[in-house]
Design a protein around this motif. Sequence first.
Motif: not given
Length: 870
Positions: A8-16, A51-66
């Motif tokens: 989740l923090k580094q989605p580029s590792l799973f580009a496919e 840092p917990v802030e590293d997950m902020q982008e994950v939660y924001l993307k989750l909210l955007k899709l919602t």
Amino acid sequence: MRNVLTSLKQPSLFAEQDIFAQFYDILKNAEINSEVFFDDIYNSALEDEDPVEDMQEVYLKLLKLTHEDIAKATLLTFNVNLLNLLIKFSNSEYLALIFLDYCQVRNVNVGIEYANTLLGALLSISILPKIVQGEYTFFPEPLDQPSNAAHEALLHSNTDRITSCIHTIILNMLKRSSSVKTQALSWLGNCLKANADRGKLWASQAMELPNVGPFNTVSDGMMINLLTVIMEFCQPFCCPDNELKVLRIDPTYCAVKNGDCAAKGIHLLDLSKETCLISNDGENLEESHRPTAANYSFVSECFYMGHKAFDLSYRVTVDKLIKLNQEMARIERTYNDAISQSTGPNDIADAIKARMKLGMQKYLSVKAALLNPSLIDTVFNFVSSTAVWLNQVAVNKSFTDGGRIQYAPLHENEIKFPLSESVPTTLMCIPEFIVENVVCYLFFLRRFNPRVFEIQGFTRLSPILTFILIYMSSPGRMKNPHLRARLAEALEALLPFHKDDPPGLNTLGGFQREMLFKAHAHRQQIVKSLLEVFVGIEMTGQSVQFEQKFNYRRPMYLVMDYLWELPEHKTYFRLLAEDAEKNMEAVMPPLFLRFINLLMNDAVFLLDEALANMAKLKELQAARESGEWNNLPIMERSQNMGYLQHIGMIARFNNILGRDTIRTLVNLTSEIVIVFTHSTMVDRVAAMLNYFLLKLVGPNQKNFKVKDNKEYNFEPAATVLDICKMYVHLKESEAFCLAVSQDGRSYSPQLFKLAEDVLVRIGGGALVGELQLVAEKVAKKAVEAEANEEFLAEAPDHYLDPIMSTLMLDPVTLPSSKQIVDRTTIARHLLSDQTDPFNRSPLTLDQVIPNTELADEIREWLAERKASTN
């Protein structure tokens, strides 16, 4: 779990793979253990070395899709799992702050931007369109009633589910921390402030016009859902078991200026600019020195947010529903006219029918949104509690508690009439829209769901009636005369029965409301308060249009008609009449005398206008039916049809109000005679009755015969019957019979004979004998008056009243114009106009100067005339 966090923090590792979409789908589809999965991810992120802030982008993307999915959802397609996901966000301070940050708008002053947020998208899922002037999608077959009922129940159930989840989300955030609470309340307060234009008259009118826009406010549906959520927050201090908790609300909340709001814990701005119940004369509200508290509680905040939300949602939408109702009635009449004039295929009628179907779909949608049972219940609790609070604010003058300043009433005080003339300054802080909200809700229930009154019962209705009585007749507590007149409309809503209710509307009867008029602690005030507001709307010192004045008075006539049937209230009318009889020439004319004077003014104006419009309708109908319009251009023919409908609408309005006015006069004259036959009034009463009787039974009666009297509520037979009843009621008065005989404009010896013929035809034969007695007495008085006229024929001109041309018996001099008139003449004039009739200077009866010298001269002349005659 560490691998999940890494992906989740580094989605580029799973580009496919689309990691976020997979994560979102698990939560969206509520796969097995998905909630535990989310909790585990959140908790693991908290424990992670990064840092917990590293997950902020994950939660924001989750909210955007919602947000994207919720923006597309409808009441029938929304995914409840997404609501559960947002509840998860609200349960954590960190996630709640991310959620609120995501819901921030770019410009806090633009109302529509709040609808574009995630929270706004959620609130916009409604029975009504998501945008102003959007398409109505529910009730596609509006004439299929069984299907509509089931459809409406489903829509209500789904609405409740969504608003309940939104309430849970916001409630959770309010409990998390002070920073989360402040942000949540600020969002709500800013949303209400930014959409204030919804409550303005020009905006509501513009919303109904085609091709107008774009609009910068949120939709009716979003605002009604916001109201629903706020009402849930208000229930702890509004429900019947905790009703006195409402007394903790501080009445000075709305006096706080924007610059001081943050320091005092207020999140709803601009309320200090609202017009309040009373004001410092000559002072601008923003500049006036009004009391304010050091800080304000959450209970006060909820209360005022609730009223502002109601003002911008329910009140606006109820007005829309009333207009839709009227529009549907007009379209139906036009459709019936088109059908009646067609003998074959009719494209115009088909087009009107299609328009009628769309209008009915819109009407059913708006009505369903307003009649949600759960919302009806919570708003009723809110309105009843508001009445309890307003009643206590009106009598609370103690602003200390335990040695500290406290403006909230806190404790219940006994309410006694007459109220103290000392008015609490806190009323300078309460906006008028709070009273408007109460009136709007009562009016809505009376028109569309009167069963609620019976379900809620006498105990919950009692404070509402007390509120009406306190403010309706107390200009010191509510300055605006128009708003006091609207309280009469609220009183009419509480009547136990309404003759114009459609079948099936009120299946529970009216026992609980009947108890209000028979057992309420302050019921003895109803008649007096009603007459005071009736008179007050005329004496405002402001310009009041005729039509508006009669709109105010129509519900008053209906209330009086009901009260007259109750012996106790009939006694209160009599007591006011007796007071008037004892004080007919007082400096300030007694209340009942002023009321009767205005009642007669109304009757003369309304019946005259009604008959003139009926005569015009007859002309227009004759022209149409003769084929005269067929040769006109289409545009002109359409204009003529529109004019015909316009005149018909005005005629219907005047006929209904004229009938109500005459009915009130019939009731009053059946028990109260002296006021109507006093020298101040008797000539006007006689002239009015003669004039209208001649119009309706005389040779010109055929001028008012139109094609369909019922369509225009024209009931000439009933009016003739009522007028004849008034003659009979007053016939024992010598002064009345003399006044009838001396009316040179309309009276003739044949008048009553014409009336007798009509009475026989319309089934009023029982009155004929009584009317013949009236005719005999009037004829006898006519003979006596003729002899007296010869006796007074040589009276010097300066003995005659300059207005009435009759011999003065009590001459008085007017102080400014120095004109000499009879006291009776000027007393009658001052009932309607407190000015000198010759120069318009202010004048009251105590200022006139008795002209004893002229009075003695007239008496001596009369004595000499009698002596010489003998």
